[in-house]
Scaffold this motif. Sequence first.
Motif, short mmCIF file in Angstrom:
data_model
loop_
_atom_site.label_atom_id
_atom_site.label_comp_id
_atom_site.label_asym_id
_atom_site.label_seq_id
_atom_site.Cartn_x
_atom_site.Cartn_y
_atom_site.Cartn_z
N TYR A 113 0.86 -1.18 0.00
CA TYR A 113 0.00 0.00 0.00
C TYR A 113 0.90 1.23 0.00
O TYR A 113 1.55 1.55 0.99
N ASP A 114 0.94 1.94 -1.12
CA ASP A 114 1.84 3.08 -1.28
C ASP A 114 1.14 4.44 -1.18
O ASP A 114 1.73 5.45 -1.52
N ASP A 163 -3.03 -9.46 -8.78
CA ASP A 163 -2.28 -8.33 -8.26
C ASP A 163 -2.08 -7.27 -9.33
O ASP A 163 -2.33 -6.08 -9.09
N GLY A 164 -1.66 -7.68 -10.52
CA GLY A 164 -1.39 -6.73 -11.59
C GLY A 164 -2.62 -5.99 -12.08
O GLY A 164 -2.58 -4.79 -12.34
N VAL A 165 -3.72 -6.69 -12.20
CA VAL A 165 -4.94 -6.08 -12.72
C VAL A 165 -5.70 -5.32 -11.62
O VAL A 165 -6.04 -4.15 -11.78
N VAL A 166 -5.96 -5.99 -10.50
CA VAL A 166 -6.80 -5.38 -9.46
C VAL A 166 -6.04 -4.34 -8.65
O VAL A 166 -6.46 -3.18 -8.56
N PHE A 167 -4.90 -4.74 -8.04
CA PHE A 167 -4.19 -3.81 -7.15
C PHE A 167 -3.43 -2.73 -7.90
O PHE A 167 -3.39 -1.58 -7.47
N LYS A 201 -3.81 -1.76 -11.39
CA LYS A 201 -4.55 -0.97 -12.38
C LYS A 201 -5.90 -0.47 -11.88
O LYS A 201 -6.23 0.69 -12.07
N LEU A 202 -6.71 -1.33 -11.28
CA LEU A 202 -8.06 -0.91 -10.87
C LEU A 202 -8.05 -0.08 -9.58
O LEU A 202 -8.60 1.02 -9.54
N LEU A 203 -7.45 -0.61 -8.52
CA LEU A 203 -7.45 0.08 -7.23
C LEU A 203 -6.30 1.09 -7.11
O LEU A 203 -6.38 2.00 -6.30
N ARG A 204 -5.25 0.88 -7.88
CA ARG A 204 -4.07 1.76 -7.89
C ARG A 204 -3.47 1.97 -6.50
O ARG A 204 -3.01 3.06 -6.16
N ILE A 205 -3.47 0.89 -5.66
CA ILE A 205 -2.88 1.04 -4.33
C ILE A 205 -1.36 0.95 -4.37
O ILE A 205 -0.70 1.36 -3.42
#
Length: 137
Positions: free
Chosen positions: A27-28, A86-90, A92-96
């Motif tokens: 989480y950045d 991880d690549g798609v959801v975290f 690209k979609l959620l951008r966390i």
Amino acid sequence: MLFGSGIAASMIDLFIFHLALQWHHFYDLSTTEVALTIDGFFHAVGWFITVWGLFLLADVRRRAEVHWARWTGAVLAGIGFFQLFDGVVFHKLLRIHQIRYGVDLFVYDLTWIGSAMVLLLIGLLLLRHTRPTQVPA
């Protein structure tokens, strides 16, 4: 698949990208302290999933012979699934978090998501190729 997902989370993502390369944290979008704390929880969950997968493997070994090629397919599918999720959801979609910061992400995203799809496909093909044959009733 649990073991593969745990390996992807604990070994590949956390050890390589979070700790060794220090490209990102789970989480950045906050302070470094928050990012490191959340990395700790992510690490714990990753190892929990890995150990859970090993307990399931031990249970299967206790009850029957393990088809190692099939197990390998499931592990590869688990690694690919986790990395793709991880690549798609975290990313690209959620951008966390992103793979890396301060660079053009296209090549990184292509490599991350592309390699995840390849691993998932290889794992699924191995699972399909090694599935038990159906005996007619």
